[in-house]
Write a protein that holds these residues in place. Structure first.
Motif, PDB file in Angstrom:
ATOM      1  N   GLY A 125       0.804  -1.221   0.000  1.00 20.28           N
ATOM      2  CA  GLY A 125       0.000   0.000   0.000  1.00 20.28           C
ATOM      3  C   GLY A 125       0.835   1.268   0.000  1.00 20.28           C
ATOM      4  N   LEU A 126       1.898   1.280   0.761  1.00 13.48           N
ATOM      5  CA  LEU A 126       2.681   2.505   0.933  1.00 13.48           C
ATOM      6  C   LEU A 126       3.210   3.044  -0.398  1.00 13.48           C
ATOM      7  CD1 LEU A 126       3.489   4.256   3.386  1.00 13.48           C
ATOM      8  CD2 LEU A 126       5.698   3.075   3.352  1.00 13.48           C
ATOM      9  N   PRO A 127       3.909   2.234  -1.194  1.00 15.64           N
ATOM     10  CA  PRO A 127       4.416   2.766  -2.463  1.00 15.64           C
ATOM     11  C   PRO A 127       3.291   3.202  -3.398  1.00 15.64           C
ATOM     12  CG  PRO A 127       5.310   0.578  -2.031  1.00 15.64           C
ATOM     13  CD  PRO A 127       4.281   0.830  -1.000  1.00 15.64           C
ATOM     14  N   VAL A 128       2.204   2.400  -3.437  1.00 13.06           N
ATOM     15  CA  VAL A 128       1.113   2.746  -4.351  1.00 13.06           C
ATOM     16  C   VAL A 128       0.494   4.066  -3.932  1.00 13.06           C
ATOM     17  CG1 VAL A 128      -1.171   2.047  -5.149  1.00 13.06           C
ATOM     18  CG2 VAL A 128       0.656   0.355  -4.973  1.00 13.06           C
ATOM     19  N   LEU A 129       0.297   4.233  -2.616  1.00 13.93           N
ATOM     20  CA  LEU A 129      -0.290   5.455  -2.091  1.00 13.93           C
ATOM     21  C   LEU A 129       0.587   6.667  -2.410  1.00 13.93           C
ATOM     22  CD1 LEU A 129      -2.921   5.741  -0.420  1.00 13.93           C
ATOM     23  CD2 LEU A 129      -1.458   6.104   1.576  1.00 13.93           C
ATOM     24  N   LEU A 130       1.892   6.516  -2.165  1.00 14.58           N
ATOM     25  CA  LEU A 130       2.811   7.629  -2.399  1.00 14.58           C
ATOM     26  C   LEU A 130       2.852   7.976  -3.889  1.00 14.58           C
ATOM     27  CD1 LEU A 130       5.787   6.793  -0.017  1.00 14.58           C
ATOM     28  CD2 LEU A 130       4.152   8.668   0.173  1.00 14.58           C
ATOM     29  N   ARG A 131       2.856   6.946  -4.723  1.00 18.41           N
ATOM     30  CA  ARG A 131       2.911   7.200  -6.167  1.00 18.41           C
ATOM     31  C   ARG A 131       1.622   7.872  -6.645  1.00 18.41           C
ATOM     32  NH1 ARG A 131       7.208   4.388  -8.557  1.00 18.41           N
ATOM     33  NH2 ARG A 131       6.330   4.474 -10.626  1.00 18.41           N
ATOM     34  N   TRP A 132       0.513   7.457  -6.011  1.00 19.93           N
ATOM     35  CA  TRP A 132      -0.758   8.066  -6.378  1.00 19.93           C
ATOM     36  C   TRP A 132      -0.786   9.530  -5.949  1.00 19.93           C
ATOM     37  CZ3 TRP A 132      -4.600   9.799  -2.876  1.00 19.93           C
ATOM     38  CH2 TRP A 132      -5.795  10.216  -3.493  1.00 19.93           C
ATOM     39  N   ALA A 133      -0.293   9.791  -4.715  1.00 18.59           N
ATOM     40  CA  ALA A 133      -0.289  11.157  -4.196  1.00 18.59           C
ATOM     41  C   ALA A 133       0.610  12.048  -5.047  1.00 18.59           C
ATOM     42  CB  ALA A 133       0.176  11.161  -2.743  1.00 18.59           C
ATOM     43  N   ALA A 134       1.743  11.465  -5.534  1.00 20.42           N
ATOM     44  CA  ALA A 134       2.685  12.270  -6.304  1.00 20.42           C
ATOM     45  C   ALA A 134       2.310  12.313  -7.779  1.00 20.42           C
ATOM     46  CB  ALA A 134       4.088  11.708  -6.142  1.00 20.42           C
ATOM     47  N   GLY A 135       1.328  11.526  -8.149  1.00 22.52           N
ATOM     48  CA  GLY A 135       0.896  11.508  -9.540  1.00 22.52           C
ATOM     49  C   GLY A 135       1.843  10.782 -10.471  1.00 22.52           C
ATOM     50  N   TRP A 136       2.529   9.777  -9.922  1.00 24.10           N
ATOM     51  CA  TRP A 136       3.468   9.021 -10.758  1.00 24.10           C
ATOM     52  C   TRP A 136       2.764   7.821 -11.359  1.00 24.10           C
ATOM     53  CZ3 TRP A 136       8.086   8.846  -6.810  1.00 24.10           C
ATOM     54  CH2 TRP A 136       8.680  10.119  -6.771  1.00 24.10           C
ATOM     55  N   HIS A 137       3.104   7.523 -12.595  1.00 23.36           N
ATOM     56  CA  HIS A 137       2.501   6.360 -13.237  1.00 23.36           C
ATOM     57  C   HIS A 137       3.583   5.487 -13.835  1.00 23.36           C
ATOM     58  CE1 HIS A 137      -1.698   7.395 -12.696  1.00 23.36           C
ATOM     59  NE2 HIS A 137      -1.297   8.661 -12.810  1.00 23.36           N
ATOM     60  N   PRO A 138       3.384   4.184 -13.877  1.00 15.92           N
ATOM     61  CA  PRO A 138       2.230   3.464 -13.357  1.00 15.92           C
ATOM     62  C   PRO A 138       2.264   3.366 -11.836  1.00 15.92           C
ATOM     63  CG  PRO A 138       3.861   1.917 -14.129  1.00 15.92           C
ATOM     64  CD  PRO A 138       4.404   3.285 -14.428  1.00 15.92           C
ATOM     65  N   LEU A 139       1.086   3.208 -11.226  1.00 16.66           N
ATOM     66  CA  LEU A 139       1.021   3.080  -9.773  1.00 16.66           C
ATOM     67  C   LEU A 139       1.699   1.790  -9.317  1.00 16.66           C
ATOM     68  CD1 LEU A 139      -2.604   4.244  -8.890  1.00 16.66           C
ATOM     69  CD2 LEU A 139      -0.465   5.492  -8.633  1.00 16.66           C
ATOM     70  N   TRP A 140       1.536   0.731 -10.127  1.00 25.53           N
ATOM     71  CA  TRP A 140       2.093  -0.563  -9.752  1.00 25.53           C
ATOM     72  C   TRP A 140       3.426  -0.755 -10.443  1.00 25.53           C
ATOM     73  CZ3 TRP A 140      -0.737  -3.391  -6.246  1.00 25.53           C
ATOM     74  CH2 TRP A 140      -2.054  -2.958  -6.050  1.00 25.53           C
ATOM     75  N   ASP A 141       4.493  -0.384  -9.806  1.00 26.15           N
ATOM     76  CA  ASP A 141       5.812  -0.614 -10.381  1.00 26.15           C
ATOM     77  C   ASP A 141       6.427  -1.813  -9.659  1.00 26.15           C
ATOM     78  OD1 ASP A 141       8.604  -0.634 -10.744  1.00 26.15           O
ATOM     79  OD2 ASP A 141       8.516   1.425 -11.499  1.00 26.15           O
ATOM     80  N   GLY A 142       6.569  -2.908 -10.388  1.00 24.50           N
ATOM     81  CA  GLY A 142       7.005  -4.167  -9.780  1.00 24.50           C
ATOM     82  C   GLY A 142       8.298  -4.041  -8.996  1.00 24.50           C
TER      83      GLY A 142
END
Lengths: 646, 329
Positions: free
Chosen positions: A44-61
């Protein structure tokens, strides 16, 4: 723990928790629900941070795996109870007074929990590392099957590289280094006359990091996309561009390294502060000296491999450019940092073995260690010199040219203290009464094989010869003569030697000798021919090779299967003897060091009375000499009888 | 020590030395020497071997003597004599190895200095390594996938890499040097023997590492002058094929290439039909500039580098495509 009487009050197993407390008490039930929380946070933490920062893709393996490999093992340890005491203390809650509930093993289950008893931890270490030894050996047999013929038979190059990389990583990080830590854990406090290690909880935690590291490395092998395949040296920039499994390698090494550093700190503090009265440095057994120097090496050097793997991980996950030439990075910087650890690591994997050999040869030859002080000083010399030779792994790497000759000279000079040790062991045996027990056979096997490994090391220290032999099978042969003929033989010597102490039972001597001879012969048939094919032109780490090496490789592969099979004899002996072996007396070897002066296995707090050390540990044949006296005995006894034979 | 035991010890040492010497001499440990540098390295090797045999024999003699003579009987509970050390002996066995390794160090340092000397007019060849091919560029600007060297002249290789670390090694030359991205390392070779020798990558560089092979041809001075003037001969497409090291991964009979990492180019027509991605020429071009567009069954994606779009000029690309489609069956 100095109050022996207090210890006696807690010799019974603590009552198991009941009801809901079973879920909140440290243990596997708590692991079951706490580990998924860690997994969720890592997800959750990386996905949340990436979402908050607007980085894509959210799911970076890559990012997810990196974070997961921190949080999941951490929460596993939380669940198991690795941090309970400190968490109580740090959060200001009343800490439970030490009730020793984490101490001792009353059933096999006690080996599967956070146990603070150094004797339990020692056995946990040794058994775990033997499991990884077997796994690492199986990997080797798989790729030897591939190498039996030129061309591709069973594995594609990716799988082959994964097998080779993980064989080395498991053997080094999960077997040799921690196996010595395990033997040291069991024996050092006993040898010092101490009740336990200085930091028992840290000790428990450092053990539990280890299976974590091993599982991470193994999980990397089956990662979708491919496992870590850049070799155990993981040279940048190749390893920054490997499949996802490489991240498992980078992170697994961190956990193993952290475990190693914690244990080393524990050893250092224990050795410096917890010696029994009268145990001066010059009265310490050489095994303690060896672990003292090794621990210094570990605390100084291991942070460097952690750094190297972090940099590689940053280059990959955060797109930094530490080792990326295109981004202005310094490609050879990786190798300098890596070898600044990994050369001292060779001594981390060797010095504890030197200690074991000193114990075994003195006891089995019934003579004092020849030149005791020079033996200890040569360990310190190797420690100091060990930090000035790393670049001999880089003679062909294209590093600064002027660095080659100085590094050659220091590498050559290390042969001097090593030679002193070999000659002193020979002199210890000279005119002795040699008992050819299994540990002694392994000690002699070590002595002869290590001489070969040391001499091939002289060839490799010479820059011109190394230019020819570097990265060939000659290197593979050399490292196995040093690490298998050297380290592994000493580990076997140590396991057989202390088996009676650790299990309270004798091992089967006939099976032990059979194991030695099968291993000794299988080892030489497997690795000696590699010198030849290496010098002739076969590079290492290749799945396919020139057909002119086919015959030798087939021979080597067959021999390696025999070598692998010899381990079955060892495993059978260990299992059978541990369950059905003859009961061991306190001191079956008539040794003088302190661990043999207590029962086998020792009492839960080692010594019912604190021993008073009055002399040297190897005074065999000296009339009336004592290493230590116990309790009410008068400090100046004059008996010619060795201590503890009764 | 009694005189008899000294004799026996010396005898054991002599036997050990004789066996070790036989092993050292009877097995052809080293490849033939094909360069001046290699001959010097072989000298250091034999110099070290003599010392190693002496040390090994001495250790084995003492070990064997102890095993034979100091074996305790099973019921023997006695201890040995309590010898704690012997200062003179300890000084001797500290000093002798120190002297021996100093001698090896001096010999090695001298040979290293000699082997790094390229003279004033060396032939300079640029060596560029990439996954999984070697490229050799001559002073006249021509590029080849294999090395051609004149016998007897100093050659200075200037070695670098495009992607990851590789290592250049010719066992018969005994010289080896890593190819590192972003830096140029030099290596000196003075060939002394005519013939063809393997060029091997010795640093793990990825999936095709084991097959990153080429060869070094040592030719006479006259033949080399001809080579410099006219190149290797053949069509312009063949030159592009060789310059880009295609043959180290692919088999292609017209170019005498036998690489096995990638698909066999002799079967290009069949592959194109199977892929069904347009005419043969278009299929070949696409496979070179965009290897992932279609991956032949049985081969992993990502092994063939995606660099050829930039590396090969459009004109050269057409020559290469024509050459391949003409030679394909």
């Amino acid at each position: 723990m100095t109050d022996a009487a207090h210890a006696h009050a807690h010799h019974t197993a603590p009552a198991p928790p009941a009801g809901w407390h079973r879920l909140t008490a440290p243990g596997w039930l708590r692991v079951l629900w706490v580990t998924p929380i860690g997994f969720g946070i890592g997800l959750g933490l990386p996905v949340l941070l990436r979402w908050a920062a607007g980085w894509h893709p959210l799911w970076d393996g890559t990012v997810l795996v990196t974070v997961e490999l921190v949080t999941t093992p951490l929460f596993f340890l939380v669940g198991l109870g690795g941090f309970d005491y400190w968490a109580h203390y740090a959060s200001g809650r009343p800490t439970r007074p030490e009730d020793h509930s984490g101490h001792g093993a009353y059933s096999w289950r006690d080996y599967f929990r956070v146990n603070t008893d150094h004797k339990v931890i020692g056995i946990q270490y040794v058994v775990t590392t033997i499991v990884f030894f077997c796994v690492g050996g199986l990997l080797a047999m798989l790729f030897r099957a591939e190498l039996a013929q030129p061309g591709d038979q069973f594995f594609n190059p990716q799988t082959f590289n994964v097998l080779v990389s993980n064989h080395a990583a498991l053997m080094i990080f999960l077997f040799i280094i921690p196996a010595f830590a395990g033997l040291g854990n069991y024996v050092i406090p006993l040898m010092l006359g101490a009740a336990d290690m200085a930091f028992p909880r840290l000790n428990a935690l450092s053990f539990w990091l280890l299976p974590m590291a091993g599982l991470i490395l193994l999980a990397g092998m089956v990662t979708p996309g491919g496992g870590p395949s850049a070799g155990w040296t993981c040279y940048a920039p190749l390893c920054s561009h490997q499949p996802l499994g490489q991240v498992f390698f980078n992170m697994g090494v961190q956990w193993a390294g952290a475990s190693s550093i914690m244990t080393a700190l524990n050893f250092l503090v224990t050795i410096i502060t917890m010696r029994a009265p009268g145990m001066t440095f010059w009265r310490m057994p050489l095994l303690v000296w060896a672990n003292f120097t090794t621990s210094l090496l570990v605390v100084i050097a291991t942070p460097f491999i952690a750094g190297s793997q972090f940099f590689v991980m940053f280059d990959r996950v955060m797109h930094t450019n530490f080792f990326e030439h295109s981004g202005g990075g310094y490609v050879l910087g990786y190798q300098h940092i890596f070898w600044f650890y990994s050369h001292p690591a060779v001594y981390i994997m060797m010095l504890p073995g030197f200690g074991i050999i000193s114990e075994v040869i003195a006891v089995m030859s019934r003579k004092p260690v020849f030149g005791y002080r020079l033996m200890a000083l040569s360990l310190m010399a190797i420690l100091v010199l060990g930090f000035s030779v790393w670049a001999h792994h880089m003679f062909v790497a294209g590093m600064a040219g002027w660095l080659r000759v100085p590094m050659m000279v220091t590498s050559m000079v290390i042969a001097v203290p090593t030679g002193i040790k070999i000659f002193s062991w020979l002199a210890t045996m000279w005119e002795g009464r040699i008992h050819f027990t299994t540990p002694m056979l392994f000690a002699l096997g070590f002595l002869s094989m290590f001489v070969i490994g040391g001499l091939s090391g002289i060839y490799l220290a010479s820059v011109p010869i190394d230019i020819h032999a570097s990265d060939t099978y000659f290197i593979v042969a050399h490292i196995h003569y040093v690490l298998f003929g050297g380290s592994v033989f000493t580990i076997f010597a140590g396991i057989y030697y202390w088996f009676p102490k650790m299990t309270g039972r004798m091992y089967d001597e006939r099976l032990g000798k059979l194991h030695f001879w099968l291993t000794f012969i299988g080892f030489n048939l497997t690795f000696f021919p590699m010198h030849y094919i290496g010098l002739q032109g076969m590079p290492r780490r290749v799945a396919d090779y020139s057909s002119r090496f086919a015959d030798v490789n087939l021979f080597v592969s067959i021999a390696s299967f025999g070598l692998g099979a010899s381990t079955l004899v060892f495993l059978y002996n260990m299992v059978k003897s541990w369950s059905h072996g003859e009961r061991a007396p306190g001191n079956p070897w008539r040794a003088l060091t302190l661990e043999w002066q207590v029962s086998s296995p020792p009492p839960i707090f080692n010594f019912d009375e604190i021993p008073q050390v009055v002399g040297h540990p190897y005074e065999y044949g000296v009339p009336g000499a004592r290493h230590a006296i116990f309790g009410s005995e008068h400090p100046t006894p004059v008996t010619s009888e060795p201590v503890g034979t009764g | 020590m009694r005189r008899g035991s000294v004799l026996q010890l010396v005898g054991l040492g002599a036997v050990a030395a004789a066996i070790t010497t036989a092993v050292a001499l009877l097995i052809p440990w080293l490849p033939v020497s094909a360069s001046k540098e290699s001959t010097r390295i072989h000298f250091v090797y034999w110099f070290t071997t003599v010392i190693a045999i002496v040390v090994f024999a001495a250790v084995v003699a003492v070990l064997a003597y102890s095993v034979i003579h100091f074996r305790a009987r099973p019921d023997d509970d006695s201890d040995g004599p309590p010898t704690h050390g012997h200062t003179t002996l300890e000084i001797v066995w500290t000093a002798i190895p120190a002297v021996l390794v100093t001698a090896i160090s001096i010999v090695s340092a001298v040979v290293l200095a000699q082997n790094s000397r390229a003279g004033s007019t060396p032939l300079v060849v640029q060596v560029t390594a990439q996954q999984f091919a070697w490229e050799f560029t001559y002073p006249n600007g021509k590029r080849y996938g294999y090395l051609t060297l004149p016998k007897g002249r100093h050659v200075k290789l200037e070695i670098t890499a495009k992607d990851v670390i590789h290592s250049f090694w010719v066992p018969e030359f005994s010289q080896k040097q890593d190819a590192v991205p972003g830096q140029t390392n030099t290596l000196v070779i003075t060939p002394t023997r005519l013939g063809t020798f393997p060029v091997i990558c010795t640093e793990l560089c990825g999936l095709g590492h084991a097959l990153m092979r080429s060869h070094a041809d040592v030719v006479t001075t006259a033949k080399f002058a001809d080579f410099m003037k006219h190149g290797a001969g053949g069509s312009p497409g063949l030159a592009v094929f060789q310059e880009n090291g295609c043959g180290s991964c692919h088999t292609f009979r017209p170019a005498a290439a036998t690489g096995k990492v990638g698909p066999d180019l002799d079967g290009l027509k069949a592959s194109a039909a199977k892929a069904n991605r347009g005419p043969l020429d278009k299929f070949i071009e696409e496979s070179i500039v965009d290897p992932s567009a279609y991956v032949a069954p049985g081969f992993p994606d990502g092994v063939m580098p995606h660099i050829y779009k930039q590396q090969i000029q459009p004109g050269q690309l057409q020559q290469l495509v024509q050459y391949l489609s003409k030679g394909a069956k």
